[in-house]
Design an enzyme around this catalytic site. Structure first.
Site, short mmCIF file in Angstrom:
data_model
loop_
_atom_site.label_atom_id
_atom_site.label_comp_id
_atom_site.label_asym_id
_atom_site.label_seq_id
_atom_site.Cartn_x
_atom_site.Cartn_y
_atom_site.Cartn_z
N CYS A 1 1.02 -1.16 0.17
CA CYS A 1 -0.38 -0.05 0.34
C CYS A 1 1.04 0.98 -0.04
CB CYS A 1 -1.29 -0.40 1.44
SG CYS A 1 -2.24 -1.37 1.31
N ARG B 1 4.63 0.82 -6.00
CA ARG B 1 4.71 -0.39 -4.91
C ARG B 1 3.34 -1.39 -4.62
NH1 ARG B 1 6.60 1.47 -0.27
NH2 ARG B 1 5.14 -0.11 1.57
N TRP C 1 -3.05 -2.86 -1.54
CA TRP C 1 -2.52 -3.58 -2.02
C TRP C 1 -3.51 -4.22 -1.13
CZ3 TRP C 1 1.12 -8.23 -0.94
CH2 TRP C 1 1.05 -8.65 -1.50
N ASN D 1 -1.15 1.16 6.29
CA ASN D 1 -0.01 0.59 5.14
C ASN D 1 0.24 -0.81 6.63
OD1 ASN D 1 1.47 -0.81 3.37
ND2 ASN D 1 2.51 0.25 4.15
N GLY D 2 -0.35 -2.04 6.18
CA GLY D 2 0.49 -3.45 7.25
C GLY D 2 -1.22 -4.20 7.61
N GLU E 1 19.14 -17.26 -10.20
CA GLU E 1 18.55 -15.72 -10.18
C GLU E 1 17.90 -15.02 -11.70
OE1 GLU E 1 17.51 -13.06 -8.77
OE2 GLU E 1 17.14 -11.63 -10.22
N LYS F 1 13.77 -13.80 -12.69
CA LYS F 1 13.54 -13.04 -13.09
C LYS F 1 13.05 -13.19 -14.64
CE LYS F 1 14.47 -9.59 -11.76
NZ LYS F 1 14.61 -10.42 -10.11
N GLU G 1 9.20 -13.78 -13.42
CA GLU G 1 7.92 -12.98 -12.72
C GLU G 1 7.76 -11.55 -13.83
OE1 GLU G 1 9.61 -10.30 -9.50
OE2 GLU G 1 12.44 -10.58 -10.58
N HIS H 1 20.11 -36.46 -12.50
CA HIS H 1 19.85 -37.69 -11.04
C HIS H 1 18.23 -36.86 -11.61
CE1 HIS H 1 23.16 -38.00 -9.29
NE2 HIS H 1 23.49 -37.09 -9.95
N LYS I 1 5.88 -5.01 -4.93
CA LYS I 1 7.87 -4.07 -4.51
C LYS I 1 8.59 -4.56 -3.32
CE LYS I 1 12.40 -2.75 -6.14
NZ LYS I 1 12.68 -4.31 -7.12
C1 AGP Z 1 12.77 -10.07 -7.04
O1 AGP Z 1 13.30 -9.47 -8.97
C2 AGP Z 1 11.30 -9.78 -6.70
N1 AGP Z 1 10.86 -8.76 -7.12
C3 AGP Z 1 11.07 -10.03 -5.40
O2 AGP Z 1 11.62 -11.92 -5.28
C4 AGP Z 1 12.54 -9.43 -4.38
O3 AGP Z 1 13.39 -9.73 -4.46
C5 AGP Z 1 11.88 -9.64 -2.80
O4 AGP Z 1 10.51 -10.00 -2.86
C6 AGP Z 1 12.13 -10.04 -1.18
O5 AGP Z 1 13.14 -7.50 -1.79
P1 AGP Z 1 13.80 -7.13 -0.65
O6 AGP Z 1 14.66 -7.43 -1.38
O7 AGP Z 1 12.86 -5.65 -0.60
O8 AGP Z 1 13.61 -7.52 0.58
#
Ligand code: AGP
Length: 609
Positions: free
Chosen positions: A2, A27, A74, A100-101, A482, A486, A489, A505, A604
């Site tokens: 949020c 966000r 959110w 927010n929370g 990684e 990428k 997502e 395996h 985010k």
């Molecule tokens: C990464 O591309 C993603 N958006 C997600 O996995 C992110 O890395 C993860 O939520 C951790 O976020 P942070 O680094 O803000 O803790």
């Protein structure tokens, strides 16, 4: 997560709040709303959908005022809907709240309000409970009412509150969710993050946890949870609105990929003293502390976790201390062996990820020393750590993390080198060699970016694939994880990563025509084994896109496409080899018609468990 924006001042609030909410869109949200002190009390307008949907219902000039609060939601409790959107009002409609929370005891509070105060709830949210609770505590002083109400609340919350009877006073509280205060000329702001403030001010107060702030047009008063006035230095924001804008790139993500050379240079050079030695300013951990550690945990989520996987290799090799890497949401539910001789490293771009924050608290309770690697100054993870290692990547707006990841890697190298010097495992000559090579990384990364169109061409060849697997050995396997995250997502392609040695395996059963394998082949000492893996895949009609170091001609004879990164040591290769994967994911996403900056279902910063 949020977004919150509050304004109180001598100008009209509506445009300033809406503009601020737009700068928080990154966000992630599903509905938006605004409450204004219009002179005839508080009026709320809110709607499911984007801010542009909200703007359709607030065009009338009569709907405005000199104080207001806005929100992008959110969803956590209650589906996205007009009624579940914020702001929420108390029953009398003279107090408005944005939140927010998560309020963990909201059901208990909801029952008490219904039974004892005969409150009828309109929404399914936990946030509406806050508005009624403050209303129940209100006796003419909104600050006191908020203090009383928040003492009954458990959970994480950043809230901003306004009362019709006090139309020049905003109250905001920070507890385990981000909130900053912007100091303007004859006006003051509160927001979830700094970009919302930048068009109006760069003078910011970073609120500490459990602090309450009272804003009037000419004053900012911060109080601790005991109600004591707190003095706080103003934080001058060094980056400007443009830094948080796209600067001509189609997406924030592409801009942030291209910002990596600068971010890496900043992250490195700020930690080298005049003799070229590493100085970890702001980190109070002593050499004696380091020599006393018998274990290091690196704990994080998502991309930050993948940075930890590389960190394990580097820190164990340079410092000679055992490193365990764990996913934050799992760490808490193991029985981790943590004590005073443990260093707990939390990695988090946002510094607000609940899983990581809670894991950090668990480690602290068990006596560990906590060092966090964070990109957002003053974030919750940073504030609760004994030491903070800022990544200086600048604001990262795209949901898919890129520059934060590579600067996190840089911090892993710097930590490994610094600790290796303290433990005596790393010889001076090797120490100097590695630092000198790290200085060349920004230029080598720029060389890779100059070949961006090669990656775009490979993306065009493969963007319609529905199965894409990543393989690698050593630190290449960490980079594979990684690269796969990428891609999945932002392209929504079914992708996963696996250590190449594991293929035989079981996973090799999945190889068939049409399956693309992205093979990371940058580790000289493992190169021949990777070539063999590639041949096994091709023999079963799989296709290969390989990433290798310049000079590695053998792989090119077998792979359908090969992208070369500049020659470098095996150790520093991960900072470079991830970049073609970032670009590949970005272009595949765009070619599939997706929003690379705001992928579906994602936010985010994930401030829920
Ligand atoms: C990464 O591309 C993603 N958006 C997600 O996995 C992110 O890395 C993860 O939520 C951790 O976020 P942070 O680094 O803000 O803790």
């Amino acid at each position: 997560m949020c977004g919150i924006v509050g304004y109180v001042g001598k100008e009209k609030a509506k445009t300033r709040i809406i503009d601020g909410l737009k700068r928080l869109e990154y966000r992630g949200y599903d509905s938006a709303g605004i409450a204004l002190a219009t002179g005839e009390g508080i009026e709320v307008r809110k709607r499911v959908g984007g801010i542009e949907k909200l703007e359709e219902i607030i065009t009338d000039a009569g709907f405005d005022g000199e104080m207001g609060i806005g929100h992008t939601r959110w969803a956590t409790h209650g589906a996205p809907s007009d009624i579940n959107a914020h702001p929420h009002l108390n029953e009398k409609g003279d107090i408005a709240v944005v939140h927010n929370g998560i309020i963990e005891n909201y059901l208990e509070l909801r029952e008490w309000l219904a039974d004892e105060k005969n409150i009828t709830f309109r929404s399914e949210t936990d946030s509406e409970v806050i508005a009624h609770l403050i209303g129940a505590c209100y006796e003419g002083d909104i600050y006191e009412a908020v203090r009383k109400a928040t003492k009954k609340m458990r959970g994480a919350y950043a809230i901003c509150v306004m009362a019709a009877a006090e139309p020049d006073k905003l109250i905001a509280v920070r507890k385990d969710a981000p909130l900053v205060v912007g100091c303007g000329d004859g006006c003051n702001f509160v927001a979830s993050d700094i970009p919302a403030l930048l068009p109006y001010t760069k003078e910011v107060y970073l609120l500490e946890n459990n602090e309450t702030v009272v804003l009037t047009p000419d004053d900012v008063c911060i109080y601790d949870d005991g109600g004591n006035r707190v003095t706080r230095d103003v934080f001058h924001v060094t980056w400007d609105v443009d830094a948080a804008e796209k600067e001509g790139y189609e997406h924030f993500m592409l801009k942030e990929i291209h910002e990596q050379p600068k971010g890496l240079w900043e992250t490195l050079t700020r930690r080298l003293d005049e003799n070229g030695d590493i100085k970890l300013d702001g980190i109070s951990m002593t050499g004696e502390d380091i020599r006393n550690f018998d274990k290091i945990y690196i704990v994080a989520c998502g991309t930050a976790y993948h940075a930890g996987l590389v960190g394990k290799y580097i820190i164990e090799k340079y410092a000679g201390i055992t490193v365990e890497v764990d996913i934050a949401s799992e760490f808490r539910y193991r029985y981790p062996l943590v004590d005073e001789r443990t260093l707990f490293i939390a990695i988090s771009q946002s510094g607000e990820t609940t899983d990581t924050l809670e894991a950090l608290r668990e480690a602290k309770r068990k006596g560990a020393r906590v060092l966090s690697v964070v990109n957002v100054v003053g974030s919750s993870v940073a504030r609760e750590s004994d030491d903070v290692f800022y990544t200086w990547a600048g604001p990262e707006i795209a949901v898919a993390s890129t520059k934060a990841y590579t600067t996190q890697l840089m911090c892993m190298y710097l930590l490994g080198l610094y600790m290796g010097k303290q433990t005596g495992v790393l010889e001076e000559k090797k120490y100097r060699e590695i630092i000198e090579e790290l200085k060349t990384i920004p230029d080598m990364l720029t060389e890779i970016l100059e070949k961006e169109n090669d990656i775009k061409g490979i993306a065009r060849r493969f963007y319609r694939r529905e199965k894409v697997f990543f393989i690698g050995r050593g630190t290449d396997s960490a980079v594979s994880y990684e690269g796969s995250l990428k891609l999945k997502e932002i392209s929504y392609i079914n992708s996963f990563a696996i250590a190449a040695g594991e293929l035989k395996h079981g996973t090799i059963a999945l190889v068939e025509p049409g399956v693309l394998f992205i093979a990371m082949c940058t580790q000289d000492r493992l190169y021949e084994k990777m070539v063999s893996n590639v041949q096994e895949i091709i023999a079963r009609s799989g296709e290969i896109f390989a990433v290798a170091k310049e000079g590695g001609e053998e792989i090119k004879k077998h792979a359908d496409n090969t992208f070369y990164i500049p020659r470098c040591s095996d150790d520093v290769a991960p900072i470079l080899s991830v970049v073609p994967l970032q670009l590949f994911a970005y272009y595949v996403s765009v070619m599939r018609g997706n929003d690379a900056d705001k992928p579906r279902n994602l936010a985010k910063s994930v401030t829920v468990e």
